[in-house]
Write an enzyme that holds these catalytic residues in place. Structure first.
Site, short mmCIF file in Angstrom:
data_model
loop_
_atom_site.label_atom_id
_atom_site.label_comp_id
_atom_site.label_asym_id
_atom_site.label_seq_id
_atom_site.Cartn_x
_atom_site.Cartn_y
_atom_site.Cartn_z
CB VAL A 28 16.12 -17.33 -59.95
CG1 VAL A 28 14.53 -17.27 -59.63
CG2 VAL A 28 16.25 -16.46 -61.05
CB ALA A 86 17.36 -17.99 -53.62
CE LYS A 87 22.47 -23.38 -57.22
NZ LYS A 87 22.74 -24.65 -57.07
N GLY A 88 21.72 -18.33 -58.17
CA GLY A 88 22.28 -17.11 -59.03
C GLY A 88 23.24 -17.80 -60.48
#
Ligand code: NAD
Length: 427
Positions: free
Chosen positions: A71, A116-118
């Site tokens: 994201v 962001a992050k995943g």
């Protein structure tokens, strides 16, 4: 009951958290943003969401599919930056909230990144190293269309490590046809990693605690510390607190809750975890109940495990002077209010755990210039960025008579939304 999702139809209508907490934190800051408030909805709408299938052949020959996410919450101030989590509770909702907090954190610290992050929904402890490598490589290939050294730069988070980053860097490099060390941070030193990165988050937690302690008259030396989560963040923070003369009187990880009023020997506890994988069986402290753990009297409580741990009910019982959030999103907005009423100071995640992304920024800069700094330079620069951010946020909190969290959000949202406004809306 209506769930405050910020009206995003793609979210699970039943499970609201932790994205709902993030949205509420944004709602709380909106009245403080003046004219920029007209842009605030931007922060409740992640810019880009990628959901990927991660299929692998398991060691026993069966084919298994896992769900992965990346994201990019907001890219107004620069490329995306944020970790990758491997954990059985990873969900789109969680990754969105974590990406949102990265937007706020990077802006609060003045780092030139968006948020962001995943994550991949797996329990990494149930896979062989070869399976983990296949999951990591396939996930990296799938999100390869949105990451890159000037697009979005992942890093380690819960359940991932510098080995994960090495595989991600190699996979991305193979796909683009050249070595791209700047595509991830938190890499091994041999691959362009930075000195001080592995301990950057824990070191930053201790800097934030020290700065709070100076202002509140609660010195670290002699302080009693309770730490929840004994991994990269909690383990390093506990060690540095102890080196600075504090007494770590209790520790909790996913499998054990231990206390020792005389102070736990942290190097021994770290060695135990390195050998056995958890605190279970560590003999330098005695087992206590979860209830007792949350009620221990201490000067500093450091939640450094997962989000949503400091609940309303726990906030009513905690007996800490200062909470320093090593984890992302550990305190719910309702718990925040109770802690405020009870006079317990909270140093929020977006400030307290920003040491990791700050040293990640240094790593990215070093990779770009192929010129590497000494550990002393890194720690000095970390110290100066953290202290400057702490000062500005503390001052805003006093001037506006708001919590440290709201002050950090005010500064961050002003920076993000001013960038949004100045760039203008495309087309
Ligand atoms: P990690 O996987 O190294 O360690 C997590 C620790 O939490 C482990 O000791 C685990 O046993 C414990 N834990 C998990 N579930 C628990 C539970 N329900 N109760 C008690 N303990 C539990 O992860 P980490 O990298 O240390 O990350 C911890 C937190 O810090 C996360 O919220 C993460 O997003 C945040 N964070 C990490 C970094 C980083 O650089 N690694 C940077 C900023 C923020």
């Amino acid at each position: 009951m209506t769930i405050n999702h910020g009206s995003l139809s793609y979210l699970d209508p039943v499970r609201a958290e932790p994205w709902a907490s993030f949205v509420e934190q944004i709602d709380r800051v909106a009245p403080h943003l003046g004219d920029l408030a007209r842009w605030v909805e931007t922060l409740k709408h992640p810019k880009r969401i990628l959901v990927v299938d991660v299929p692998i052949i398991r060691d026993d020959g069966t084919i298994a599919h896992y769900e992965g996410y990346r994201v990019q919450h907001n890219l107004s101030r620069g490329p995306g930056k944020g970790g990758v989590r491997f954990h059985p509770a990873v969900s789109l909702n969680e990754v969105m909230a974590l990406a949102g907090w990265m937007t706020i954190k990077n802006a609060a610290l003045g780092l030139p990144f968006g948020g962001a992050k995943g994550g991949v929904r797996i329990d990494p402890r149930t896979f062989s190293p070869a399976e983990l490598e296949r999951i990591t490589r396939r996930y990296t290939s799938e999100i390869g269309i949105v990451i890159g050294p000037d697009k979005d730069i992942p890093a380690p988070d819960v359940g991932t490590s510098e080995q994960t980053m090495a595989w991600m860097m190699d996979t991305y490099s193979m796909n683009v046809g050249h070595t791209a060390s700047g595509v991830v941070t938190g890499k091994p030193i041999a691959l362009g990693g930075s000195l001080g990165r592995q301990e950057g988050t824990g070191r930053g937690v201790c800097i934030a605690a020290r700065e709070a302690g100076i202002r509140m008259g609660v010195p670290i030396s002699g302080a009693r510390i309770v730490v929840q989560g004994f991994g990269n963040v909690g383990g390093v923070a506990a060690r540095i607190f102890r080196e600075n003369g504090a007494r770590v009187i209790a520790l909790q990880d996913a499998e054990a809750t231990l206390a020792n009023p005389a102070g736990i020997d942290i190097p021994a506890a770290l060695a135990h975890v390195a050998a056995h994988g958890s605190l279970v069986g560590f003999t330098g402290a005695t087992s206590v109940s979860d209830d007792d753990f949350w009620q221990l009297e201490c000067e500093y409580f450091v939640p450094a495990a997962l989000e949503g741990q400091v609940t309303l009910e726990r906030a009513r019982r905690m007996r800490a002077r200062i909470i320093v959030e090593g984890a992302n999103g550990p305190t719910t907005p309702a718990a925040d209010d109770i802690l405020h009423e009870r006079g317990i100071l909270v140093i929020p995640d977006v400030l307290a755990n920003a040491g990791g992304v700050t040293v990640s920024y240094f790593e990215w800069v070093q990779d770009f210039s192929s010129f590497f700094w000494s550990e002393e330079e890194i720690n000095d620069r970390l110290e100066s960025i953290m202290v400057k951010a702490f000062d500005a946020i503390w001052l805003t909190a006093k001037e506006r008579k708001v919590s440290i969290r709201t002050a950090a959000f005010i500064i961050a949202c002003q920076r993000v939304l001013a960038a949004r406004e100045q760039r203008g809306l495309y087309p």
